[in-house]
Design a protein around this motif. Structure first.
Motif, PDB file in Angstrom:
ATOM      1  N   ASN A  53       1.290 -15.841   3.852  1.00 44.80           N
ATOM      2  CA  ASN A  53       1.713 -14.628   4.694  1.00 44.80           C
ATOM      3  C   ASN A  53       3.130 -14.782   4.094  1.00 44.80           C
ATOM      4  O   ASN A  53       3.897 -14.884   4.786  1.00 44.80           O
ATOM      5  CB  ASN A  53       1.450 -15.130   5.938  1.00 44.80           C
ATOM      6  CG  ASN A  53       1.790 -13.746   7.009  1.00 44.80           C
ATOM      7  OD1 ASN A  53       1.499 -12.700   6.490  1.00 44.80           O
ATOM      8  ND2 ASN A  53       2.188 -13.947   8.095  1.00 44.80           N
ATOM      9  N   SER A  77       5.283  -8.949   6.389  1.00 44.44           N
ATOM     10  CA  SER A  77       4.319 -10.041   5.333  1.00 44.44           C
ATOM     11  C   SER A  77       3.222  -9.207   4.758  1.00 44.44           C
ATOM     12  O   SER A  77       2.855  -8.086   5.163  1.00 44.44           O
ATOM     13  CB  SER A  77       4.134 -11.200   6.249  1.00 44.44           C
ATOM     14  OG  SER A  77       3.061 -10.822   6.991  1.00 44.44           O
ATOM     15  N   THR A  78       2.518  -9.767   3.749  1.00 45.32           N
ATOM     16  CA  THR A  78       1.095  -9.183   3.581  1.00 45.32           C
ATOM     17  C   THR A  78       0.200  -9.089   4.775  1.00 45.32           C
ATOM     18  O   THR A  78      -0.701  -8.117   4.584  1.00 45.32           O
ATOM     19  CB  THR A  78       0.521 -10.124   2.563  1.00 45.32           C
ATOM     20  OG1 THR A  78       0.440 -11.517   3.049  1.00 45.32           O
ATOM     21  CG2 THR A  78       1.541 -10.404   1.219  1.00 45.32           C
ATOM     22  N   GLY A  79       0.471  -9.669   5.822  1.00 45.30           N
ATOM     23  CA  GLY A  79      -0.387  -9.620   7.119  1.00 45.30           C
ATOM     24  C   GLY A  79       0.188  -8.718   8.022  1.00 45.30           C
ATOM     25  O   GLY A  79      -0.285  -8.612   9.199  1.00 45.30           O
ATOM     26  N   ASP A  81       3.086  -8.986   9.529  1.00 43.27           N
ATOM     27  CA  ASP A  81       3.756  -9.571  10.431  1.00 43.27           C
ATOM     28  C   ASP A  81       5.234  -9.302   9.948  1.00 43.27           C
ATOM     29  O   ASP A  81       5.857  -9.486   8.753  1.00 43.27           O
ATOM     30  CB  ASP A  81       3.335 -11.125  10.485  1.00 43.27           C
ATOM     31  CG  ASP A  81       2.062 -11.256  11.071  1.00 43.27           C
ATOM     32  OD1 ASP A  81       1.703 -10.535  11.794  1.00 43.27           O
ATOM     33  OD2 ASP A  81       1.294 -12.170  10.181  1.00 43.27           O
TER      34      ASP A  81
END
Length: 223
Positions: A53, A77-79, A81
């Motif tokens: 992440n 982030s990639t998520g 977040d």
């Protein structure tokens, strides 16, 4: 001692071409100071508890509708977040499109004579390798491989603090003189426990460092 000195986690100088890796706890702050001016600082961000992440330039630019980073910018982030928020910035804008210099890209851009020059990707590789070696035996799988560390596959999107990379109307990028100056700084607040990997750029072939790489100072505080 001033209020900002309370809870000091770190205060270190990173030489030109050198790097630093460390964790900043949720609510803590990291300040990067451009000591001499016109010095690019390539930086990777990871969720300290899930390295997959990691910082995503694509998601950060899309969600905020801005290609440059400054006060108020949230690093996603990639998520999706929030990893960190820029809470103070005396420089004005920072690049997140130009990526990190590598020996291979140096050859393509500047010629074969640059092949063995040090580059940010080299620094990142050394930093993540050293961070992985610092883990204890319980982090190794049955084959003796690190289950929780980082390797070269984790060196993806980075922020180039203090670096000036104008985006042309046709979508092209150019490396130009920096917009920073001695003593300028950027300060981030960690929105969760984060791992930060810094490469103090050694680039000699474009003006991102004024053709003269110099040290930077890193300061960190707890929440």
């Amino acid at each position: 001692m001033t209020a900002i000195d309370t809870g000091l986690l770190l205060d270190t100088t990173v030489a030109a071409g050198d790097g630093w890796t460390g964790e900043i706890p949720a609510g803590g702050r990291l300040r990067i100071v451009d000591l001499c001016g016109n010095q690019a600082v390539d930086t990777l961000f990871f969720d300290a508890h899930d390295y997959a992440n990691r910082y995503s330039a694509v998601d950060t630019v899309r969600e905020q509708g801005a290609v440059y980073l400054t006060t108020g910018s949230v690093l996603l982030s990639t998520g999706l977040d929030p990893l960190a928020t820029i809470v103070d910035d005396t420089c004005g804008r920072h690049d997140t499109l130009g990526g990190a210099c590598a020996q291979e890209s140096n050859v393509v851009r500047y010629g074969e004579h640059t092949r063995h020059q040090h580059a940010c990707r080299t620094t990142f590789l050394r930093q993540v390798a050293a961070w992985g070696r610092g883990l204890d035996k319980h982090s190794l799988d049955k084959h003796g491989l690190d289950k929780h560390g980082l390797d070269k596959r984790d060196i993806t999107h980075n922020v180039n603090f203090f670096m000036n990379v104008p985006l042309a109307p046709d979508g092209g990028l150019a490396f130009e003189d920096g917009v920073s100056a001695p003593g300028k700084y950027v300060e981030l607040r960690a929105e969760r426990d984060i791992l930060v990997v810094v490469s103090n750029c050694p680039q000699l072939n474009n003006p991102c460092n004024g053709y003269d790489p110099t040290p930077v100072r890193l300061m960190g505080w707890s929440a």
